[in-house]
Motif scaffolding. Structure first.
Motif, PDB file in Angstrom:
ATOM      1  N   PRO A   6       0.782  -1.303  -0.029  1.00  0.00           N
ATOM      2  CA  PRO A   6      -0.035  -0.189  -0.023  1.00  0.00           C
ATOM      3  C   PRO A   6       1.005   1.332  -0.091  1.00  0.00           C
ATOM      4  O   PRO A   6       2.090   1.210   0.329  1.00  0.00           O
ATOM      5  CB  PRO A   6      -0.798  -0.014   1.363  1.00  0.00           C
ATOM      6  N   GLU A  36      -0.495  -0.474  -4.507  1.00  0.00           N
ATOM      7  CA  GLU A  36      -1.334   0.599  -4.772  1.00  0.00           C
ATOM      8  C   GLU A  36      -0.913   1.831  -5.704  1.00  0.00           C
ATOM      9  O   GLU A  36       0.446   1.936  -5.743  1.00  0.00           O
ATOM     10  CB  GLU A  36      -1.512   1.256  -3.306  1.00  0.00           C
ATOM     11  N   ASP A  60      -6.878  -0.924  -4.171  1.00  0.00           N
ATOM     12  CA  ASP A  60      -7.354  -1.461  -2.797  1.00  0.00           C
ATOM     13  C   ASP A  60      -6.544  -2.838  -2.666  1.00  0.00           C
ATOM     14  O   ASP A  60      -7.127  -3.917  -2.376  1.00  0.00           O
ATOM     15  CB  ASP A  60      -8.796  -1.853  -2.707  1.00  0.00           C
ATOM     16  N   LYS A  63      -6.915  -5.761   0.404  1.00  0.00           N
ATOM     17  CA  LYS A  63      -8.010  -6.830   0.250  1.00  0.00           C
ATOM     18  C   LYS A  63      -7.718  -8.077  -0.034  1.00  0.00           C
ATOM     19  O   LYS A  63      -7.023  -8.423  -1.000  1.00  0.00           O
ATOM     20  CB  LYS A  63      -9.209  -6.256  -0.432  1.00  0.00           C
ATOM     21  N   GLU A  78      -6.424   1.792   8.199  1.00  0.00           N
ATOM     22  CA  GLU A  78      -5.897   0.911   7.221  1.00  0.00           C
ATOM     23  C   GLU A  78      -6.211  -0.447   7.763  1.00  0.00           C
ATOM     24  O   GLU A  78      -6.618  -1.368   6.832  1.00  0.00           O
ATOM     25  CB  GLU A  78      -4.490   1.091   7.031  1.00  0.00           C
ATOM     26  N   LYS A  81      -9.156  -2.807   6.692  1.00  0.00           N
ATOM     27  CA  LYS A  81      -9.319  -3.349   5.278  1.00  0.00           C
ATOM     28  C   LYS A  81      -8.514  -4.874   5.343  1.00  0.00           C
ATOM     29  O   LYS A  81      -8.542  -5.332   4.508  1.00  0.00           O
ATOM     30  CB  LYS A  81      -8.716  -2.511   4.272  1.00  0.00           C
TER      31      LYS A  81
END
Length: 376
Positions: A6, A36, A60, A63, A78, A81
């Motif tokens: 991310p 990301e 995303d 996930k 965060e 998720k």
């Protein structure tokens, strides 16, 4: 097996937890890598660079991810998720952050703190403290040179001679050694001090002079494990007097003394700062733990009577591309130990000394002995 990268959401964090080279190696281990969008831009890495290495760009990425790699500890916003049971690996800064550890435990993630990696031979390639401190030491000298209104090397010109800058490095760990080497490359006259006698040889091998009260107590100032012993009040007073006298004559002072989980030791008093010449510069690499220099301000360059005290935080992040490259390799080396090469699935060996040293949370609880909730 999905590995997620991310984008960092912490203010002022330009680093990223993977680079195209490590993405390729994760792919070779059988992982699907999700990055990301925009995660690497601040480190000079475009989304297309990650795609060329085999990663998928995602809005995303966390996930359903089995492993989430970050630079900074995941925040509460965060964690919602993350899937329960996911491995979250980052620089966690666990000391004094009990609420953040509880949040990770409550989210059901298995959190690993890279900075707790044991100092053993097989973990050297995973040592984030060394990789990032090395760059911080280098950058500290660059910051000092930028703030200093004069040249570092001696220059002889037809118009006269420019004297070499005098640089004093306090604390000779990884950051301090790199600061010495960098200042020497720039042509400065460098001195350094540390409470461990064993580093004297390292300092001198880099062309710097070692400054310390070298009495009998100093010669016994290191434990069998290589750590510094606490010195007597008498020795501390003698060393402080020597340091104070030495600082008066310096143009640049760089301080690097940090003890994990404790406030930074105060090495330079306000009186010592005032004793320096106007135009002098101090760079404090311990500002995030309160600082070694009295009067330092986090994130700022303080001016005290014409003397600058540089208190930038996340100094390694100011060399983001290099810092990300090294940190990503630290992560890759650790993650390789958590994956079964045959099944190409996550297979954490919970009795491995690397895992035992770094694992903070598991199955909804804080498991690291140093961070157990009080009363647990």
């Amino acid at each position: 097996m999905k590995i997620a990268i991310p984008k960092e959401i912490a203010a002022g964090e330009p680093r990223v937890a993977a680079v195209p080279d490590t993405v390729k190696k994760f792919k070779a281990l059988g992982a699907e890598v999700l990055v990301e969008a925009g995660a690497g831009v601040s480190s000079g890495i475009l989304d297309s660079d990650y795609e060329a290495a085999g990663a998928a760009i995602s809005a995303d990425p966390v996930k359903d991810a089995d492993i989430v790699l970050k630079v900074r500890r995941p925040e509460a916003s965060e964690l919602g998720k993350y899937k329960r049971g996911a491995l979250a690996i980052a620089i966690m800064d666990p000391y004094g952050n009990d609420a953040a550890l509880k949040a990770m435990a409550d989210a059901g993630v298995a959190a690993f703190a890279m900075e707790l990696m044991p100092r053993i031979t097989r973990a050297q390639v995973m040592d984030v403290l060394s990789s990032q401190a090395n760059l911080a030491g280098y950058r500290a000298v660059i910051e000092a040179a930028e703030a200093f209104g004069r040249a570092f090397p001696m220059m002889m010109t037809a118009a006269g001679t420019v004297p070499a800058a005098k640089v004093f490095v306090m604390g000779v760990g990884v950051a301090g050694l790199q600061a010495i080497a960098t200042a020497r490359r720039l042509g400065a006259i460098v001195t350094a001090t540390d409470v461990r006698p064993a580093v004297k040889e390292q300092v001198e091998s880099l062309g710097a002079k070692f400054i310390a009260v070298e009495d009998e107590e100093f010669k016994q100032a290191e434990t069998a494990g290589g750590y510094a012993k606490e010195m007597s009040k008498d020795y501390q007073a003698k060393q402080a007097a020597l340091t104070a006298e030495h600082i008066k004559k310096q143009d640049i002072v760089i301080t690097t003394a940090l003890i994990p989980g404790r406030p930074a030791p105060r090495l330079v008093s306000a009186e010592m700062v005032k004793s320096m010449k106007p135009g002098s510069v101090l760079v404090d690499l311990a500002v995030e733990r309160g600082g070694n220099v009295e009067g330092v301000k986090a994130g700022e360059v303080a001016d005290v009577g014409g003397i600058k005290i540089v208190g930038f935080t996340n100094v390694a992040g100011r060399v983001a591309a290099s810092a990300s490259g090294l940190y990503a390799k630290n992560l890759l080396a650790f993650v390789e130990t958590l994956i079964d090469k045959e099944t190409k699935a996550v297979a954490v060996k919970w009795d491995d000394e690397l895992v035992k040293a770094t694992a903070l949370t598991r199955d909804g609880a804080v498991i690291h002995p140093n961070f157990q909730p009080k009363g647990a």
